[in-house]
Design a protein around this motif. Structure first.
Motif, short mmCIF file in Angstrom:
data_model
loop_
_atom_site.label_atom_id
_atom_site.label_comp_id
_atom_site.label_asym_id
_atom_site.label_seq_id
_atom_site.Cartn_x
_atom_site.Cartn_y
_atom_site.Cartn_z
N SER A 1 -32.52 25.74 -13.69
CA SER A 1 -31.99 24.53 -13.12
C SER A 1 -30.95 23.88 -14.04
N PHE A 2 -31.28 23.87 -15.35
CA PHE A 2 -30.31 23.31 -16.31
C PHE A 2 -29.04 24.14 -16.36
N PHE A 3 -29.24 25.46 -16.36
CA PHE A 3 -28.07 26.33 -16.49
C PHE A 3 -27.21 26.25 -15.23
N MET A 4 -27.85 26.07 -14.07
CA MET A 4 -27.12 25.92 -12.81
C MET A 4 -26.18 24.72 -12.90
N VAL A 5 -26.72 23.61 -13.43
CA VAL A 5 -25.89 22.41 -13.57
C VAL A 5 -24.72 22.70 -14.50
N ILE A 6 -25.01 23.37 -15.62
CA ILE A 6 -23.96 23.67 -16.59
C ILE A 6 -22.86 24.52 -15.95
N VAL A 7 -23.29 25.58 -15.26
CA VAL A 7 -22.32 26.50 -14.67
C VAL A 7 -21.48 25.81 -13.60
N LYS A 8 -22.15 25.05 -12.74
CA LYS A 8 -21.40 24.34 -11.69
C LYS A 8 -20.42 23.35 -12.32
N THR A 9 -20.91 22.66 -13.34
CA THR A 9 -20.07 21.63 -13.97
C THR A 9 -18.84 22.26 -14.61
N ILE A 10 -19.04 23.36 -15.32
CA ILE A 10 -17.89 23.95 -16.01
C ILE A 10 -16.98 24.70 -15.02
N ILE A 11 -17.57 25.48 -14.13
CA ILE A 11 -16.74 26.30 -13.23
C ILE A 11 -16.07 25.44 -12.15
N LEU A 12 -16.83 24.58 -11.51
CA LEU A 12 -16.27 23.87 -10.35
C LEU A 12 -15.59 22.55 -10.73
N LYS A 13 -16.25 21.78 -11.63
CA LYS A 13 -15.67 20.49 -11.99
C LYS A 13 -14.67 20.58 -13.12
N GLY A 14 -14.93 21.54 -14.03
CA GLY A 14 -14.06 21.67 -15.19
C GLY A 14 -14.32 20.64 -16.26
N SER A 15 -15.52 20.07 -16.27
CA SER A 15 -15.82 19.06 -17.29
C SER A 15 -16.06 19.71 -18.63
N GLY A 16 -15.99 18.88 -19.67
CA GLY A 16 -16.19 19.38 -21.03
C GLY A 16 -17.63 19.26 -21.47
N PHE A 17 -17.84 19.44 -22.77
CA PHE A 17 -19.17 19.49 -23.33
C PHE A 17 -19.95 18.18 -23.13
N GLU A 18 -19.23 17.03 -23.17
CA GLU A 18 -19.92 15.73 -23.07
C GLU A 18 -20.81 15.67 -21.82
N SER A 19 -20.33 16.26 -20.72
CA SER A 19 -21.07 16.08 -19.47
C SER A 19 -22.24 17.06 -19.32
N ILE A 20 -22.36 18.01 -20.25
CA ILE A 20 -23.50 18.93 -20.13
C ILE A 20 -24.36 18.90 -21.38
#
Lengths: 254, 370
Positions: free
Chosen positions: B324-343
């Motif tokens: 579940s944590f990794f899903m959030v990380i992957v979605k955040t980086i791949i789809l949103k393009g956010s940086g480290f702060e948001s994950i």
């Protein structure tokens, strides 16, 4: 009846023994697999460890090789305390288990290289030792063969050679010749004699009573206890029979 | 160091020599990766829609034509009565009925409250749910347009345009499913293959030959983990390339950051696999344990079902769900393009799990039987 037990009073430092076992016991629940085992094995001796199936031989060997935690008792292997110095013991012993346990999907050379390296033998030295022992086994040109495709007899000889690569003081062989043909058995025993002549202590279990005759001393285990120990001649005289096989049958029948 | 290197070499030799394992590790996941996103597609097309128009104004005509123009809807036109509409829905000819009340246009213009009735055929819940969102989307867009032309309406239309799909604006479910499947594959390599590999060595007895040598536990652990860690990373990278080439999903955020996070996630899964292998005594047991955890992880992770729709207790279980944590990380980086702060939080959670599981694995691994 006089049972020739050997006392173990020698000092560890300049002990003539490479294996000293005192009251070694393994209990599983209510079942006592090994019951207060006490015996010594001299340096450079070929020591036969006999017993019926389920007598506790493998359990005892596994404890001596530090693969199994003893319930109680002590042992000194190659001068090191079994409870305190397991790592030092492991450096100084070789072990060949009942089951063939080299990697089937690696070649002869890869197996030997793996185990030799794990024992810390330098690369070049290891390569020399591998080809040296393959030469003795007549397997020189097969070093690239996958282990699964070679016959059982070769596998057993290969296991032995692998267990000897790091030049251990003691080698534990758990039924090394079970299931192989008489010619390979004889070849195998030649390897054992060869190693013993270099001062390696051989601790061997077997079901073949003719092999027991090859040992300098033998012991017979039954129901977890050591019943008899001595040279084959002593045992035969004590039991008043003409072969170790009869000694064994007489004992196991009781 | 030499010892770890020879163990890694041994593991790679075995993987590449075992033709079945090779296929399981490489071909099966890739095949699944290429097939699965098409079958697990939540996108709904051809939603049958009909209208009941009590207003018959130019505004309702406009809205109806918008639905006709949308590729997601098949416009069945205006029906005369509620009764007729329900009859059509019962026959399964219509999925959605949009009902405009009398004076709809007038109420909008005078900023009175008004209601559009949406009736969905909820036999197919997914179609009903998504269809409702599509309908709101079309309506929202329409009112956005007219409020641009007529600023007086802007206040009213705000209420109608709350449904906007951030980061997945075209409602493209492949954007969610593809990374999700990639995560599942990496998880399988990590936990499944590691656990089975070690338990297999237990079964055939080779581990005893290793244990009788002076090798140290951590050397054995690293010798097992590094090869599968490398295989997992390679598979993930191949997956990312396929994701881009086949599905056209490009990574919005930093690729090094994504790979670093994957590396940590793989450590969690390898640790888990290793830990399971010390608990299980044969491959069958190991398989059942991994399978149980795997299903739990997947179902709660939000890969297939939205986390938002889960009961509260389930979200607590997710605190222990690395996927579940990794899903959030992957979605955040791949789809949103956010940086480290948001994950950051997710990273800390995964790193903690990696440390705990690997320590547990190291402690529970026995080079000596009891």
């Amino acid at each position: 009846m006089k049972i020739p037990f050997i006392s173990h009073t020698a000092e560890i430092k300049d002990s003539p023994y490479s294996i000293e076992v005192k009251e070694l016991t393994k209990v599983y629940g209510k079942f006592t697999a090994v019951d207060h085992l006490t015996f010594n094995v001299k340096k450079g001796e070929i020591f036969g460890f006999l017993g019926a199936n389920g007598a506790g031989k493998t359990t005892a060997i596994r404890m001596l090789c530090s693969l199994l935690q003893p319930t109680s008792g002590e042992a000194t292997i190659a001068g090191f305390d079994l409870r305190k110095n397991a790592k030092s013991i492991k450096k100084n012993i070789g072990y060949m288990s009942q089951r063939f346990s080299l990697y089937d999907d690696l070649t002869i050379y890869e197996n030997m290289q793996l185990f030799g390296t794990v024992y810390g033998i330098p690369h070049k030295e290891l390569k020399n030792r591998i080809f040296e022992s393959l030469k003795i086994l007549n397997l020189e040109d097969k070093y690239k063969t996958l282990v699964y495709s070679i016959p059982l007899g070769w596998k057993q000889k290969l296991s032995f050679a692998t267990a000897m690569l790091h030049r251990p003081q003691i080698v534990f062989l758990d039924e090394p010749t079970s299931g192989v043909d008489p010619i390979v058995r004889r070849e195998f025993w030649n390897l054992i004699y060869e190693a013993a002549s270099k001062g390696v202590t051989i601790f061997v279990t077997t079901h073949y009573m003719d092999e027991a005759e090859y040992c300098e001393r033998v012991s017979i285990m039954s129901n977890g206890q050591l019943k008899l120990i001595g040279t084959p001649t002593e045992l035969k005289e004590t039991m008043q029979v003409d072969s170790i096989e009869k000694v064994f049958v007489k004992f196991v029948d009781r | 160091m030499r010892i770890i290197l020879i163990l890694i070499k041994k593991e790679f030799l075995q993987v590449f020599r075992n033709s079945l394992l090779w296929k399981i590790l490489v071909l099966a996941p890739l095949a699944e990766f290429l097939l699965f996103p098409f079958t697990a597609d939540y996108e709904i097309k051809n939603v049958n829609i009909a209208f009941i128009d009590h207003d018959k104004s130019s505004m309702t005509a406009d809205i109806i034509s918008k639905f006709g123009a949308s590729p997601y809807f098949i416009n069945h036109g205006i029906l005369s009565s509620r009764k007729e509409a329900e009859k059509e829905m019962k026959r399964d000819n219509i999925d959605f009925i949009i009902e405009f009340p009398t004076d709809f246009e007038k109420d909008i213009v005078t900023q009175e409250q008004t209601v559009i009735g949406i009736t969905a055929n909820a036999i197919n819940t997914v179609k009903a749910g998504l269809g409702t969102e599509y309908v709101q989307n079309v309506l929202g867009n329409y009112f956005m347009e007219i409020s641009d032309e007529n600023p007086v309406l802007s206040e009213q239309t705000q209420l109608l345009t709350t449904n906007v799909y951030w980061y997945n604006e075209q409602m493209n479910y492949k954007n969610l499913i593809v990374p999700g499947i990639l995560i599942i594959l990496v998880t399988l390599i990590g936990a499944y293959v590691t656990a089975l590999n070690i338990v297999r060595e237990k079964e055939i007895g080779t581990i005893e030959q290793i244990n009788v040598t002076p090798i140290k536990k951590w050397q054995f652990l690293l010798g097992k983990m590094i090869p599968f860690w490398i295989l997992g990373m390679v598979e993930f990278i191949v997956g990312l390339v396929i994701m881009y080439l086949v599905f056209g999903i490009s990574i919005q955020g930093s690729i090094p950051l994504l790979l670093a996070m994957t590396a940590v996630y793989l450590l969690v899964m390898l640790g888990l696999g290793f830990f399971i292998s010390s608990v299980a005594s044969n491959q069958l047991q190991a398989m059942f344990i991994v399978f149980f955890l795997f299903i739990l992880f997947v179902m709660l992770s939000g890969v297939f079902t939205p986390i938002e729709g889960m009961p509260e207790w389930a979200t607590y279980i997710n605190y222990f769900n690395p996927m579940s944590f990794f899903m959030v990380i992957v979605k955040t980086i791949i789809l949103k393009g956010s940086g480290f702060e948001s994950i950051q939080e997710q990273f800390i959670a995964l790193a903690t799990m990696a440390v705990i599981l690997n320590t547990a694995a190291l402690l529970s691994y026995r080079d000596k039987a009891k």
